[in-house]
Write a protein that holds these residues in place. Structure first.
Motif, PDB file in Angstrom:
ATOM      1  N   GLU A  91       2.978   7.346   7.197  1.00  0.00           N
ATOM      2  CA  GLU A  91       2.484   7.826   8.488  1.00  0.00           C
ATOM      3  C   GLU A  91       0.961   7.761   8.538  1.00  0.00           C
ATOM      4  O   GLU A  91       0.376   7.390   9.569  1.00  0.00           O
ATOM      5  CB  GLU A  91       2.959   9.262   8.731  1.00  0.00           C
ATOM      6  N   LYS A  92       0.347   8.103   7.447  1.00  0.00           N
ATOM      7  CA  LYS A  92      -1.122   8.086   7.417  1.00  0.00           C
ATOM      8  C   LYS A  92      -1.652   6.651   7.499  1.00  0.00           C
ATOM      9  O   LYS A  92      -2.664   6.394   8.151  1.00  0.00           O
ATOM     10  CB  LYS A  92      -1.628   8.796   6.160  1.00  0.00           C
ATOM     11  N   LEU A  93      -0.988   5.729   6.843  1.00  0.00           N
ATOM     12  CA  LEU A  93      -1.384   4.326   6.940  1.00  0.00           C
ATOM     13  C   LEU A  93      -1.281   3.836   8.380  1.00  0.00           C
ATOM     14  O   LEU A  93      -2.203   3.193   8.906  1.00  0.00           O
ATOM     15  CB  LEU A  93      -0.514   3.463   6.022  1.00  0.00           C
ATOM     16  N   LEU A  94      -0.184   4.138   9.019  1.00  0.00           N
ATOM     17  CA  LEU A  94       0.004   3.722  10.416  1.00  0.00           C
ATOM     18  C   LEU A  94      -1.042   4.368  11.323  1.00  0.00           C
ATOM     19  O   LEU A  94      -1.565   3.728  12.243  1.00  0.00           O
ATOM     20  CB  LEU A  94       1.418   4.069  10.884  1.00  0.00           C
ATOM     21  N   ALA A  95      -1.368   5.628  11.060  1.00  0.00           N
ATOM     22  CA  ALA A  95      -2.373   6.323  11.864  1.00  0.00           C
ATOM     23  C   ALA A  95      -3.748   5.680  11.720  1.00  0.00           C
ATOM     24  O   ALA A  95      -4.581   5.754  12.633  1.00  0.00           O
ATOM     25  CB  ALA A  95      -2.439   7.793  11.461  1.00  0.00           C
ATOM     26  N   ALA A  96      -3.982   5.041  10.575  1.00  0.00           N
ATOM     27  CA  ALA A  96      -5.258   4.355  10.338  1.00  0.00           C
ATOM     28  C   ALA A  96      -5.221   2.897  10.802  1.00  0.00           C
ATOM     29  O   ALA A  96      -6.190   2.165  10.620  1.00  0.00           O
ATOM     30  CB  ALA A  96      -5.602   4.409   8.856  1.00  0.00           C
ATOM     31  N   GLY A  97      -4.095   2.479  11.383  1.00  0.00           N
ATOM     32  CA  GLY A  97      -3.981   1.106  11.867  1.00  0.00           C
ATOM     33  C   GLY A  97      -3.646   0.108  10.782  1.00  0.00           C
ATOM     34  O   GLY A  97      -3.959  -1.082  10.909  1.00  0.00           O
ATOM     35  N   ILE A  98      -3.003   0.587   9.708  1.00  0.00           N
ATOM     36  CA  ILE A  98      -2.662  -0.269   8.570  1.00  0.00           C
ATOM     37  C   ILE A  98      -1.152  -0.325   8.419  1.00  0.00           C
ATOM     38  O   ILE A  98      -0.491   0.719   8.384  1.00  0.00           O
ATOM     39  CB  ILE A  98      -3.282   0.267   7.262  1.00  0.00           C
ATOM     40  N   LEU A 148      -8.540   5.188   6.996  1.00  0.00           N
ATOM     41  CA  LEU A 148      -7.531   5.831   6.167  1.00  0.00           C
ATOM     42  C   LEU A 148      -8.116   7.039   5.421  1.00  0.00           C
ATOM     43  O   LEU A 148      -7.485   8.096   5.319  1.00  0.00           O
ATOM     44  CB  LEU A 148      -6.943   4.831   5.170  1.00  0.00           C
ATOM     45  N   ALA A 149      -9.338   6.883   4.925  1.00  0.00           N
ATOM     46  CA  ALA A 149      -9.995   8.013   4.239  1.00  0.00           C
ATOM     47  C   ALA A 149     -10.177   9.193   5.186  1.00  0.00           C
ATOM     48  O   ALA A 149      -9.997  10.343   4.787  1.00  0.00           O
ATOM     49  CB  ALA A 149     -11.337   7.553   3.670  1.00  0.00           C
ATOM     50  N   ARG A 150     -10.494   8.922   6.455  1.00  0.00           N
ATOM     51  CA  ARG A 150     -10.664  10.004   7.428  1.00  0.00           C
ATOM     52  C   ARG A 150      -9.309  10.690   7.718  1.00  0.00           C
ATOM     53  O   ARG A 150      -9.233  11.917   7.823  1.00  0.00           O
ATOM     54  CB  ARG A 150     -11.263   9.473   8.730  1.00  0.00           C
ATOM     55  N   VAL A 151      -8.251   9.884   7.835  1.00  0.00           N
ATOM     56  CA  VAL A 151      -6.923  10.450   8.104  1.00  0.00           C
ATOM     57  C   VAL A 151      -6.481  11.327   6.930  1.00  0.00           C
ATOM     58  O   VAL A 151      -5.956  12.439   7.140  1.00  0.00           O
ATOM     59  CB  VAL A 151      -5.902   9.309   8.353  1.00  0.00           C
ATOM     60  N   ILE A 152      -6.699  10.862   5.728  1.00  0.00           N
ATOM     61  CA  ILE A 152      -6.286  11.619   4.549  1.00  0.00           C
ATOM     62  C   ILE A 152      -7.112  12.906   4.391  1.00  0.00           C
ATOM     63  O   ILE A 152      -6.586  13.968   4.060  1.00  0.00           O
ATOM     64  CB  ILE A 152      -6.386  10.746   3.277  1.00  0.00           C
ATOM     65  N   LYS A 153      -8.414  12.786   4.659  1.00  0.00           N
ATOM     66  CA  LYS A 153      -9.308  13.957   4.558  1.00  0.00           C
ATOM     67  C   LYS A 153      -8.910  15.000   5.602  1.00  0.00           C
ATOM     68  O   LYS A 153      -8.991  16.213   5.348  1.00  0.00           O
ATOM     69  CB  LYS A 153     -10.748  13.514   4.749  1.00  0.00           C
ATOM     70  N   LEU A 166       0.803  -1.217   0.000  1.00  0.00           N
ATOM     71  CA  LEU A 166       0.000   0.000   0.000  1.00  0.00           C
ATOM     72  C   LEU A 166       0.838   1.271   0.000  1.00  0.00           C
ATOM     73  O   LEU A 166       0.443   2.277  -0.584  1.00  0.00           O
ATOM     74  CB  LEU A 166      -0.960  -0.005   1.201  1.00  0.00           C
ATOM     75  N   ARG A 167       2.005   1.254   0.630  1.00  0.00           N
ATOM     76  CA  ARG A 167       2.820   2.467   0.648  1.00  0.00           C
ATOM     77  C   ARG A 167       3.258   2.856  -0.767  1.00  0.00           C
ATOM     78  O   ARG A 167       3.457   4.037  -1.060  1.00  0.00           O
ATOM     79  CB  ARG A 167       4.035   2.282   1.553  1.00  0.00           C
ATOM     80  N   ALA A 168       3.380   1.868  -1.653  1.00  0.00           N
ATOM     81  CA  ALA A 168       3.723   2.152  -3.044  1.00  0.00           C
ATOM     82  C   ALA A 168       2.471   2.470  -3.866  1.00  0.00           C
ATOM     83  O   ALA A 168       2.457   3.408  -4.663  1.00  0.00           O
ATOM     84  CB  ALA A 168       4.462   0.968  -3.659  1.00  0.00           C
ATOM     85  N   ALA A 169       1.404   1.694  -3.663  1.00  0.00           N
ATOM     86  CA  ALA A 169       0.181   1.891  -4.441  1.00  0.00           C
ATOM     87  C   ALA A 169      -0.463   3.247  -4.163  1.00  0.00           C
ATOM     88  O   ALA A 169      -1.081   3.844  -5.050  1.00  0.00           O
ATOM     89  CB  ALA A 169      -0.810   0.775  -4.138  1.00  0.00           C
ATOM     90  N   LEU A 170      -0.297   3.751  -2.931  1.00  0.00           N
ATOM     91  CA  LEU A 170      -0.973   4.989  -2.531  1.00  0.00           C
ATOM     92  C   LEU A 170      -0.040   6.188  -2.407  1.00  0.00           C
ATOM     93  O   LEU A 170      -0.432   7.228  -1.886  1.00  0.00           O
ATOM     94  CB  LEU A 170      -1.692   4.771  -1.185  1.00  0.00           C
ATOM     95  N   LYS A 171       1.181   6.062  -2.905  1.00  0.00           N
ATOM     96  CA  LYS A 171       2.163   7.139  -2.703  1.00  0.00           C
ATOM     97  C   LYS A 171       1.728   8.446  -3.348  1.00  0.00           C
ATOM     98  O   LYS A 171       2.136   9.528  -2.914  1.00  0.00           O
ATOM     99  CB  LYS A 171       3.539   6.716  -3.219  1.00  0.00           C
TER     100      LYS A 171
END
Length: 279
Positions: free
Chosen positions: A249-256, A273-278, A236-241
């Motif tokens: 950091e955002k992935l980790l904050a979302a528990g991923i 993750l959508a909430r963290v990014i928003k 995901l860190r590559a797919a969502l870069k």
């Protein structure tokens, strides 16, 4: 069914009007009126419902919906050849069936139907997924419809109800299950259709939830999910870069875990993750 509604069997209707399924329109006719009635019953109690049907063809499911007590049916059919057969049904069920000759992607059902509204259709294969995504992603929720009872290729149906960790799990599963209860209610072999398709089919019933299972901004969630599954073999860190420079950091904050792949992530985690990014 022909004995119940007094209309001719579908094979006779097709012969009378010289109808043959068009591959270019994604048509496969379901001629067994017992099966079309079963699909109509799978939509639930229709007695107080208006129903939108897309791609009725010669009208087998249309007859099932009306015989099962639908208050009104709006049938949208692109193929002009089918209109005389549908007109016969409209005359038989006076005032309860309206047929529009047009493209379902261009029709606003609320101009013709009054809530509560159910959608029930043997969707043409070439527009089925596009219509489903459109119905699942309106600007406002709850949507104009209460339930969707839709026939798809079996592979598509399995993608709608798939769970994390399976090969079928992806964008359709997340969009459907975020806002709906989704389950496969009927399975149909190729032999049930004329002409027989190369694959099996299945009917999926989706019931709109009053609100999504987990809070998230719809557009952000759709973007995250689309990017994640567009490159599902990547971590995901590559797919969502492309979403954010600090995506790890955002992935980790979302528990991923950033090294997870999309098919390993639950709906709840994607919403987080959508909430963290928003933000």
């Amino acid at each position: 069914m022909s004995g119940i509604d007094g209309l001719p069997p579908l094979r006779e209707v097709i012969a009378t009007h010289q109808l043959s399924a068009k591959k270019s329109l994604g048509q496969n006719f379901l001629l067994d009126l017992n099966l079309t009635a079963k699909i109509a019953r799978a939509a639930g109690d229709l007695s107080g419902m208006d129903v939108l049907e897309v791609g009725p063809g010669p009208g087998g499911l249309t007859r099932g919906l009306l015989a099962e007590g639908a208050r009104r049916v709006l049938a949208v059919e692109k193929d002009e050849r089918c209109l005389p057969a549908l007109d016969e049904i409209a005359r038989h069920y006076e005032g309860r069936l309206e047929v529009i000759n047009g493209d379902a992607l261009q029709v606003d059902p609320l101009e013709k139907l009054t809530p509560p509204i159910a959608i029930c259709a043997n969707l043409p294969y070439n527009v089925g997924t596009e219509l489903l995504v459109r119905w699942l992603t309106p600007t406002d929720w709850p949507p104009f419809w209460s339930t969707l009872t839709l026939m798809f290729q079996r592979e598509v149906a399995e993608r709608i109800v798939a769970q994390p960790g399976s090969k079928a799990y992806g964008r359709l599963a997340l969009l459907a299950q975020w806002r709906c209860e989704a389950r496969i209610v009927i399975s149909l072999p190729p032999s049930a259709f004329t002409p027989p398709p190369k694959v099996s089919s299945a009917v999926v019933h989706l019931k709109a939830l009053p609100e999504p299972r987990f809070p998230a901004d719809a557009k952000t969630l759709e973007r995250v999910v689309a990017m994640a599954f567009n490159q599902r073999r990547k971590m995901l860190r590559a797919a969502l870069k492309g979403l954010a420079p600090d995506i790890e950091e955002k992935l980790l904050a979302a528990g991923i875990e950033p090294t997870e792949r999309a098919e390993q992530v639950s709906l709840e985690q994607f919403c987080a993750l959508a909430r963290v990014i928003k933000g």
